[in-house]
Scaffold this active site. Structure first.
Site, PDB file in Angstrom:
ATOM      1  N   ASP A  26       0.828  -1.202   0.000  1.00 10.81           N
ATOM      2  CA  ASP A  26       0.000   0.000   0.000  1.00 10.81           C
ATOM      3  C   ASP A  26       0.867   1.259   0.000  1.00 10.81           C
ATOM      4  O   ASP A  26       2.047   1.227   0.369  1.00 10.81           O
ATOM      5  CB  ASP A  26      -0.922  -0.002   1.225  1.00 10.81           C
ATOM      6  CG  ASP A  26      -2.265   0.670   0.957  1.00 10.81           C
ATOM      7  OD1 ASP A  26      -2.355   1.455  -0.006  1.00 10.81           O
ATOM      8  OD2 ASP A  26      -3.208   0.421   1.715  1.00 10.81           O
TER       9      ASP A  26
ATOM     10  N   ASP B 200     -10.735   1.939  -3.182  1.00 14.68           N
ATOM     11  CA  ASP B 200     -11.246   1.658  -1.840  1.00 14.68           C
ATOM     12  C   ASP B 200     -12.769   1.661  -1.805  1.00 14.68           C
ATOM     13  O   ASP B 200     -13.365   1.249  -0.803  1.00 14.68           O
ATOM     14  CB  ASP B 200     -10.718   2.692  -0.840  1.00 14.68           C
ATOM     15  CG  ASP B 200      -9.276   2.399  -0.424  1.00 14.68           C
ATOM     16  OD1 ASP B 200      -8.806   1.274  -0.655  1.00 14.68           O
ATOM     17  OD2 ASP B 200      -8.629   3.305   0.136  1.00 14.68           O
TER      18      ASP B 200
END
Length: 738
Positions: free
Chosen positions: A480, A550
């Protein structure tokens, strides 16, 4: 051969199966672009090198200025700064005298089979040398001593040409590169629409289409990553073109940092397009004898519309960019702990997730953020890559072994580029954060960015990651990157090299990813950046899949995945079934629809299987069976967009067609029910017109591919499971060739 040099006309002809690209060496060794478009047999196009001169008091080369040539109007193949070409430049170099005039001229060439790697950067590759051919055109600025090599690699089967450049300093003095675009293309008109992908967090890659106008227009990122606000992709589409018709040029940059993709339309109504590293945040001091490589740009041309441009890029990236075992292997079906537990978990909860998920058919458990340091929220511990024993009392190996005993694989989350102010690493090495002395550091998600231009920083982080990876049987990593770069400065770079940090940072990320994928080739790496903020070809080189967004809401994902498919293959899109109400938008959608939408991508789960409604839990085994049934077709078939939520937000549809046309999977989502609408007629795409097909559930009803594509199929109004009017309903149809 796809590349041919004509001695008589001094032209290079680059042919794919369906396109031609022609470059000429003109008088005084100017290099000009004569043609890029549909295939033509000729290697020379008369009079393309001459355009209106003096329309704006354009300067002329005194040797050849009387024959209709001016650098201000000529189709310069790689435009440079300050030598009579006033359009946007691809190259600008400051020499020892302080001026930035740059003027490169042809000196020679080389043609060879295959393709070379680009030093320190990801790039497309050949599986064998017969797959592509490369042209190197050599040029030099004889005043500054800059040797510039223009690289072109032709992949005939995919109608793709890739381009990049190398600048070498052959002078005895230092020089500074201020701009080094990967490609420059001059087109003879401006009758195009520019298609780009804009967005923000949780709303990535929306399609925007606008007519080219006089002046400079385009997209850029100055955020330190390719970004979710813009994407390093541009299409120039013939006006009136759609997914099935019209001339389309597609451009994509194999780079994960700041970029520019700009078109300038001049007074002659011609278009120059450049793509490469964003120059405002770039500078590179090139010492005598050193070389600088620009990242690779991918170009494709088709007469088959925007959809065919997309499919050409999909095929090319799946075969010549994605690497490793999961280029062709089915990927394990995973469940991720993030939306299931966020930071609130321990080993008992994770083992219970795994136990229940295994019963339902899930193959891999991913432990997301919160397992390291003393991390209970997003305000601490990044950089402290050791186990948080309060949560994992038995240690990481115990947890992984217990998950493996259940017959499941195990994956783990890292954010290796970041550092928390509240961390042991920051206390020991505060100078390792990117910063400018005397200026306060801004926070984003309570974190700073590590200076990846420094080898000791990369070595330390990788050493911690390696210790974790060697301690247990880890088979998946989610990498990430949750913030952009600010106060960009390095404690170790001298003043004259500070602006190099933006690019050096990206090179450092590539270096660490290269080490990771080399040392652990069995691990499936999935990239993520606050969702989809680094969904670019550079990342695809290291990770065969990227978390798309997301935002896991099925209806929002229709647009996100549609836009992503403009240039990126569905095989690369990280897509999961999540719980409802959705954590991003609060919407409730049928579990079935969530599954159908996630099937467009990698497919997985982002929920707590121990707490979801029993009805949803009971549906998972059949949903997984359906996914497994069609996964090979989704992975290897051609993707066709049928609906378009950007134009009609009441429905969406798409299709996957086997390469040999033997079967097709059609998926439809009724987003909003409408009154008095009993059915909708949908035309399929990509089938064999003369063949006959039947839908799997109606084997006795045969219908021609021509009828399915031209007359279409009837999609009746749908209702959801509660007997209410059917918002957010979906269905799939499987057509099989007789």
């Amino acid at each position: 051969m796809p590349i041919f040099y004509d001695e008589k006309t001094k032209t290079f002809k680059l042919d794919t199966d369906n396109s031609s690209y022609i470059v000429a060496v003109y008088d005084e060794n100017y290099i000009l672009n004569l043609y890029y478009g549909a295939y033509i047999p000729e290697s020379y196009v008369p009079d393309r090198e001459k355009r209106t001169t003096n329309a704006s008091f354009s300067p002329v080369n005194p040797v050849i200025g009387e024959n209709g040539f001016s650098p201000d109007t000529a189709p310069i193949e790689y435009g440079t700064h300050g030598a009579g070409d006033f359009r946007i430049s691809a190259l600008e170099i400051i020499n020892k005298n302080g001026d930035s005039i740059t003027d490169i001229r042809y000196t020679g060439y080389k043609i060879y089979n295959g393709k070379k790697e680009i030093q320190g950067m990801p790039s497309t590759y050949v599986n064998n040398e017969s797959e592509a051919q490369t042209l190197e055109i050599y040029t030099e600025d004889f005043v500054t001593g800059a040797e510039v090599t223009l690289y072109y690699t032709v992949f005939p089967e995919y109608d793709v040409i890739t381009r990049h450049i190398k600048v070498k300093n052959v002078s005895s003095d230092n020089m500074r590169i201020e701009r080094a675009m990967s490609m420059c293309l001059d087109l003879p008109d401006m009758d195009y629409d520019m298609i780009t992908l804009y967005g923000c967090h949780a709303k990535e890659r929306n399609i925007e289409r606008r007519r080219l106008a006089h002046g400079v227009q385009g997209v850029e990122s100055r955020r330190g990553s390719s970004s979710n606000t813009q994407n390093p992709f541009v299409a120039l589409a013939q006006r009136g073109s759609d997914d099935e018709h019209g001339d389309v040029y597609g451009f994509n940059l194999v780079y994960s940092g700041n970029f520019s993709a700009l078109a300038e339309c001049d007074f002659n109504c011609t278009t120059r397009f450049v793509m490469g590293i964003e120059p405002q945040t770039f500078s590179w001091l090139l010492n005598s004898g050193e070389s600088f490589y620009a990242p690779e740009a991918v170009m494709v041309f088709t007469m088959g519309g925007i959809g065919e441009m997309s499919r050409k890029l999909h095929r090319f990236y799946n075969n010549n960019l994605t690497r490793g075992r999961y280029k062709t292997e089915k990927r394990p079906l995973l469940i991720n702990s993030w939306e299931a537990a966020y930071f609130d978990f321990d080993e008992d909860k994770l083992i219970s997730f795994a136990r229940e998920a295994k019963k339902l058919g899930v193959e891999l458990l991913v432990m997301d953020d919160g397992w390291f340091g003393h991390r209970d929220s997003d305000n601490s511990s990044l950089g402290d890559w050791f186990v948080y024993e309060k949560k994992l009392k038995g240690g990481l190996k115990y947890l992984v072994d217990e998950v493996n005993k259940l017959g499941m694989k195990f994956g783990i989350w890292f954010e290796p580029e970041m550092i928390s102010p509240d961390s042991e690493l920051y206390k020991a090495h505060p100078d390792w954060a990117i910063q400018i002395k005397g200026r306060p550091l801004t926070l984003c998600r309570e974190q700073y960015v590590l200076d990846y231009s420094r080898k000791e920083v990369r070595d330390h982080v990788y050493g911690m990651m390696k210790k974790i990876l060697d301690s247990a049987n880890i088979e998946y990593i989610k990498w990430d990157m949750n913030r952009q770069l600010t106060e960009v400065g390095s404690a170790t770079l001298p003043a004259e090299r500070q602006r190099e940090l933006w690019h050096r940072y990206v090179l450092g990320v590539y270096d660490l990813m290269d080490r990771l994928t080399t040392d652990y080739p069995h691990i499936l790496l999935e990239n993520c950046s606050g969702g989809g903020a680094r969904f670019d070809p550079g990342m695809l080189y290291y990770s065969p899949q990227i978390w798309c967004s997301d935002d896991t809401d099925a209806i929002e994902r229709l647009k996100i995945q549609h836009g992503t498919s403009m240039c990126y293959p569905c095989l690369a899109m990280g897509a999961h079934v999540s719980d409802c109400p959705n954590h991003t938008v609060g919407r409730n959608t049928p579990f079935k629809t969530r599954g159908h939408v996630a099937m467009v991508g990698t497919f997985g789960y982002e929920l707590d299987v121990t707490r979801i409604p029993q009805e949803d839990r009971d549906a998972i085994p059949a949903q997984i069976e359906e996914f497994n049934k069609f996964n090979k077709l989704v992975r290897t078939g051609d993707h066709y967009r049928i609906g378009n939520m950007f134009e009609d937000n009441t429905w969406d549809a798409w299709e996957f067609v086997a390469k040999d046309k033997s079967e097709a999977l059609f998926e439809f989502v009724q987003v909003l029910g409408r009154p008095n609408e009993r059915s909708r007629r949908i035309k399929l795409k990509g089938l064999e017109a003369d063949a006959y097909y039947y839908e799997e559930n109606e084997p006795d009803k045969k219908i021609s591919g021509a009828a399915l594509m031209n007359a279409g199929i009837n999609i009746a109004k749908m209702w959801n499971g509660d007997g209410l009017y059917g918002d957010f309903c979906s269905k799939i149809l499987h057509f099989i060739k007789v």
